[in-house]
Design an enzyme around this catalytic site. Sequence first.
Site, short mmCIF file in Angstrom:
data_model
loop_
_atom_site.label_atom_id
_atom_site.label_comp_id
_atom_site.label_asym_id
_atom_site.label_seq_id
_atom_site.Cartn_x
_atom_site.Cartn_y
_atom_site.Cartn_z
N GLU A 177 0.88 -1.17 0.00
CA GLU A 177 0.00 0.00 0.00
C GLU A 177 0.92 1.22 0.00
OE1 GLU A 177 -1.23 3.10 0.41
OE2 GLU A 177 -1.59 2.80 2.56
N GLU A 186 3.18 8.86 -4.47
CA GLU A 186 4.16 8.44 -3.45
C GLU A 186 5.13 7.41 -4.05
OE1 GLU A 186 2.19 7.48 0.26
OE2 GLU A 186 1.28 9.47 0.35
C1 LIG Z 1 1.62 4.36 3.23
S1 LIG Z 1 2.65 3.44 4.31
C2 LIG Z 1 1.68 1.99 4.52
C3 LIG Z 1 2.08 1.22 5.75
C4 LIG Z 1 1.22 -0.02 6.03
N1 LIG Z 1 1.39 -1.02 5.01
C5 LIG Z 1 -0.24 0.36 6.19
O1 LIG Z 1 -1.03 0.09 5.27
O2 LIG Z 1 -0.61 0.92 7.22
C6 LIG Z 1 3.92 2.92 3.22
C7 LIG Z 1 5.04 2.20 3.91
O3 LIG Z 1 5.94 1.72 2.93
C8 LIG Z 1 7.27 1.99 3.34
N2 LIG Z 1 8.07 2.11 2.11
C9 LIG Z 1 7.93 3.04 1.14
N3 LIG Z 1 8.81 2.81 0.16
C10 LIG Z 1 9.52 1.71 0.52
C11 LIG Z 1 10.59 1.00 -0.08
N4 LIG Z 1 11.11 1.37 -1.24
N5 LIG Z 1 11.05 -0.11 0.55
C12 LIG Z 1 10.53 -0.50 1.75
N6 LIG Z 1 9.53 0.16 2.37
C13 LIG Z 1 9.03 1.26 1.77
C14 LIG Z 1 7.18 3.28 4.14
O4 LIG Z 1 8.28 3.42 5.04
C15 LIG Z 1 5.86 3.05 4.87
O5 LIG Z 1 6.06 2.34 6.04
#
Ligand SMILES: C[S@@+](CC[C@H](N)C(=O)[O-])C[C@H]1O[C@@H](n2cnc3c(N)ncnc32)[C@H](O)[C@@H]1O
Length: 454
Positions: A177, A186
């Site tokens: 997500e 994003e």
């Molecule tokens: C919008 S949040 C969603 C978090 C959780 N899955 C939820 O639905 O509540 C996106 C998450 O993806 C992580 N994230 C974004 N890009 C990433 C990447 N390239 N590799 C690993 N994690 C990533 C961010 O740190 C964040 O924790």
Amino acid sequence: MSRDLVDDPTQHLQYMRHLQQSQPSRPPIERFGQGYQDYMQSPLQPLTDNLESITYEVFEKDPVKYEWYERAVALALKDLRALLGDERQIIVAVAGAGRGPLVTRVLQASRKTGINVKCYAVEKNPNAHLLLQRRNATDPLWANQVTVVASDMRSWPGPTLPNDGSALTKTDLLVSELLGSFADNELSPECLDGVQHVLHPGHGISIPQSYSAHLTPIASPRLHSDLLSRASTDISLSVSEKWEIPYVVMLHQFDYISTAPPTTSPEVPQTPDVQQAWSFSHPVAPEILAHARQRGAGGTVADTGTPYSGPTTNDHNARSCTLRFACADRGVCHGLAGYFETVLYSSPNRPKHNNNNSEQQTIELSTNPVTMAEKSKDMISWFPIFFPLKTPLHIPDGGEMEVSMWRQTDDRKVWYEWVVEVYMRVPVGEGGSGKRMRVGISELHSSRRNGCMM
Ligand SMILES: C[S@@+](CC[C@H](N)C(=O)[O-])C[C@H]1O[C@@H](n2cnc3c(N)ncnc32)[C@H](O)[C@@H]1O
């Protein structure tokens, strides 16, 4: 009315209390957004910034998003089991796991369907990673069975075989997500491209499967004057740059400029004309990624030996659109409101029209005001996005707006550009449909200087 009653305020007070208590409860988005109406915020950039625990906590309050993800995962697990048989575990990776709510939903879907899974939680935010480890140790549903991986998903080599920690295998299901208010803002496309190598190339499923960005022109003098009066409080922005970036905002005092069908009749219900700008699907065709990698490595044009020039590794994630909006009434446009829709999972194996929600074939989320009630009513995780216009544009009665927008990218970042034109028809001769004349055009706005870093 007797004088006593008029003088006695108690009855009036009682009646006011009665009115207050018998009000219908406000929809979740209004309760949740209390105090945020028309308050413009810079969109989150979870890829470059590490989110705080409180931000995750706010996401996790959504009464719909996680429930719909669980349904999508359950459907996908059933389809994978039908394909792969009962013998082996289904390998699931949650990419960008945050504090773990989607991992919990994967485990719940597994328990409810009776389909055995091996779950990986991949997260690059070190603070969230600690919370994931703690949850793995303390949550009875997780029961230390989840493999927590502290890594950017784009550099994760993939799951290892249970009996041979050095041999890599592929995931059957990749759950993420990474969506922003305008779907791809994003950088979900860039992150999912980077982790696609861990997904089984034959039967691997991505949840979400696709997402699309949608927009419509709006009038909002309030947002415009708020931006006008803003000195650049943000030290990273110059004063003129405040017009060159999109804002996440719970739209409140605003009007849609184009409605479908366009009519001035008060009897016909007006719905905004919200049009799709572009979309992304996952997994991406392997040839596209291979081609992009080849270009990135300074490869040569196949069979010719000519070095690639110009295109960059991320060119396949550039998008553009030109959309026309009919405007029945005159008005003033202050910017574009943006929304998204996503298909989390659409099962190929179930009947198309099934009224039983738990067995629904296609699980979707939407913030588009036209489809949200049908697809994901009461979802609160995302406010709309607003692309401002530096100079408001006047639209005549019966005018037309043409919106051009680009998702631009180079090897380092992604940014948006937008320009709006206004047209009207002027009569020429008798009986003709008239000549389409441009009567207004905005500046070309570009968030390049403040783009999202990959
Ligand atoms: C919008 S949040 C969603 C978090 C959780 N899955 C939820 O639905 O509540 C996106 C998450 O993806 C992580 N994230 C974004 N890009 C990433 C990447 N390239 N590799 C690993 N994690 C990533 C961010 O740190 C964040 O924790």
